[in-house]
Design a protein around this motif. Structure first.
Motif, PDB file in Angstrom:
ATOM      1  N   THR A 166       3.058   6.052  -6.880  1.00 13.64           N
ATOM      2  CA  THR A 166       1.929   6.889  -7.958  1.00 13.64           C
ATOM      3  C   THR A 166       2.211   8.313  -7.778  1.00 13.64           C
ATOM      4  O   THR A 166       1.984   8.979  -8.689  1.00 13.64           O
ATOM      5  N   ARG A 167       2.362   8.686  -6.599  1.00  9.64           N
ATOM      6  CA  ARG A 167       2.601  10.244  -6.386  1.00  9.64           C
ATOM      7  C   ARG A 167       3.860  10.819  -7.147  1.00  9.64           C
ATOM      8  O   ARG A 167       4.033  11.827  -7.651  1.00  9.64           O
ATOM      9  N   VAL A 168       5.038   9.940  -7.115  1.00  9.97           N
ATOM     10  CA  VAL A 168       6.011  10.343  -7.871  1.00  9.97           C
ATOM     11  C   VAL A 168       5.844  10.294  -9.426  1.00  9.97           C
ATOM     12  O   VAL A 168       6.222  11.213 -10.224  1.00  9.97           O
ATOM     13  N   ALA A 169       5.252   9.314  -9.952  1.00 14.06           N
ATOM     14  CA  ALA A 169       4.687   9.386 -11.355  1.00 14.06           C
ATOM     15  C   ALA A 169       3.830  10.518 -11.791  1.00 14.06           C
ATOM     16  O   ALA A 169       4.041  11.235 -12.834  1.00 14.06           O
ATOM     17  N   ASP A 170       2.990  10.812 -10.677  1.00 10.24           N
ATOM     18  CA  ASP A 170       2.175  11.863 -11.052  1.00 10.24           C
ATOM     19  C   ASP A 170       2.896  13.289 -11.227  1.00 10.24           C
ATOM     20  O   ASP A 170       2.558  14.012 -12.163  1.00 10.24           O
ATOM     21  N   ARG A 171       3.761  13.390 -10.223  1.00 11.35           N
ATOM     22  CA  ARG A 171       4.522  14.668 -10.204  1.00 11.35           C
ATOM     23  C   ARG A 171       5.471  14.814 -11.437  1.00 11.35           C
ATOM     24  O   ARG A 171       5.356  15.831 -12.090  1.00 11.35           O
ATOM     25  N   LEU A 172       5.744  13.669 -12.119  1.00 14.49           N
ATOM     26  CA  LEU A 172       6.732  13.611 -13.288  1.00 14.49           C
ATOM     27  C   LEU A 172       5.820  13.819 -14.183  1.00 14.49           C
ATOM     28  O   LEU A 172       6.399  14.535 -15.211  1.00 14.49           O
ATOM     29  N   ARG A 173       4.849  13.237 -14.425  1.00 12.29           N
ATOM     30  CA  ARG A 173       4.022  13.485 -15.621  1.00 12.29           C
ATOM     31  C   ARG A 173       3.486  14.837 -15.808  1.00 12.29           C
ATOM     32  O   ARG A 173       3.207  15.398 -16.760  1.00 12.29           O
ATOM     33  N   SER A 174       3.411  15.598 -14.500  1.00 12.92           N
ATOM     34  CA  SER A 174       2.929  16.923 -14.600  1.00 12.92           C
ATOM     35  C   SER A 174       3.667  17.830 -15.350  1.00 12.92           C
ATOM     36  O   SER A 174       3.505  19.123 -15.271  1.00 12.92           O
ATOM     37  N   ARG A 175       4.912  17.671 -15.294  1.00 12.97           N
ATOM     38  CA  ARG A 175       6.018  18.313 -15.722  1.00 12.97           C
ATOM     39  C   ARG A 175       6.119  18.435 -17.223  1.00 12.97           C
ATOM     40  O   ARG A 175       6.291  18.001 -18.030  1.00 12.97           O
ATOM     41  N   ASP A 206       0.636  -1.076  -0.017  1.00 14.41           N
ATOM     42  CA  ASP A 206      -0.105  -0.104   0.067  1.00 14.41           C
ATOM     43  C   ASP A 206       0.892   1.283  -0.060  1.00 14.41           C
ATOM     44  O   ASP A 206       0.719   2.329  -0.648  1.00 14.41           O
ATOM     45  N   VAL A 207       1.946   1.335   0.739  1.00 18.58           N
ATOM     46  CA  VAL A 207       2.686   2.499   0.962  1.00 18.58           C
ATOM     47  C   VAL A 207       3.493   2.556  -0.345  1.00 18.58           C
ATOM     48  O   VAL A 207       3.507   3.719  -0.981  1.00 18.58           O
ATOM     49  N   LEU A 208       4.102   1.644  -1.007  1.00 20.17           N
ATOM     50  CA  LEU A 208       4.936   1.833  -2.024  1.00 20.17           C
ATOM     51  C   LEU A 208       3.911   2.183  -3.148  1.00 20.17           C
ATOM     52  O   LEU A 208       4.348   3.049  -4.162  1.00 20.17           O
ATOM     53  N   GLY A 209       2.920   1.545  -3.324  1.00 18.33           N
ATOM     54  CA  GLY A 209       1.906   2.062  -4.503  1.00 18.33           C
ATOM     55  C   GLY A 209       1.640   3.524  -4.442  1.00 18.33           C
ATOM     56  O   GLY A 209       1.526   4.102  -5.469  1.00 18.33           O
ATOM     57  N   GLY A 210       1.235   3.776  -3.174  1.00 14.73           N
ATOM     58  CA  GLY A 210       1.029   5.239  -3.056  1.00 14.73           C
ATOM     59  C   GLY A 210       2.021   6.091  -3.161  1.00 14.73           C
ATOM     60  O   GLY A 210       1.858   7.302  -3.949  1.00 14.73           O
ATOM     61  N   ALA A 211       3.028   5.706  -2.659  1.00 17.23           N
ATOM     62  CA  ALA A 211       4.417   6.775  -2.644  1.00 17.23           C
ATOM     63  C   ALA A 211       4.851   6.742  -4.407  1.00 17.23           C
ATOM     64  O   ALA A 211       5.188   7.724  -4.856  1.00 17.23           O
TER      65      ALA A 211
END
Length: 153
Positions: free
Chosen positions: A144-153, A137-142
């Motif tokens: 996903t947040r990293v990927a979302d940040r990188l996609r938003s750039r 759960d922690v890994l999946g959430g973490a």
């Protein structure tokens, strides 16, 4: 202690180095399994899976590049190789003359079915079974947040 405000501390460095090692080693395991079971690269598998998940088994090349997170030129090369192997076909888009569809063939579906059991086994043995449900759960959430940040750039 470094005067560099961007320097990684011991905890951060451990997380970064652990991530790098795990990502590289897992990618190597997956690449080996896919080559052995079906002659596919990890990138080939990713393209085939994305197409298999798409409505009607097809995506515009530009959408496929974005979903597979590869450059358009890299995707063009990869799809050309998959097309030569009979796993994918390209067709013109009727509604937009500038667009091209990449479509999964029956042979492509068969290739996916051939490698999927081994792929699932490698992912399970190398990652899923090593972690507790809470860590997943922690890994999946973490991640996903990293990927979302990188996609938003």
């Amino acid at each position: 202690m470094s005067d560099d405000p961007d320097a990684l501390g011991p905890r951060e460095l451990r997380a970064w180095m652990g991530f790098l090692a795990a990502a590289h080693l897992l990618d190597h395991e997956i690449e080996h399994q896919l080559k052995a079971d079906g002659g596919l690269s990890h990138g080939d598998f990713e393209v085939l899976v994305r197409l298999a998940m798409a409505p009607d088994g097809r995506l515009r090349m530009s959408d496929l590049a974005r979903e597979a997170m590869v450059s358009k030129s890299r995707l063009t090369y990869q799809v050309t190789q998959l097309e030569r192997a009979g796993l994918v076909r390209r067709t013109a888009c009727e509604s937009d003359r500038r667009s091209v569809w990449a479509e999964l063939t029956d042979e492509g579906r068969a290739a996916l079915e051939k490698v999927r059991p081994g792929h699932r086994r490698v992912v399970r043995e190398s990652l899923i079974d090593v972690l507790t449900p809470e860590e997943l759960d922690v890994l999946g959430g973490a991640l996903t947040r990293v990927a979302d940040r990188l996609r938003s750039r």
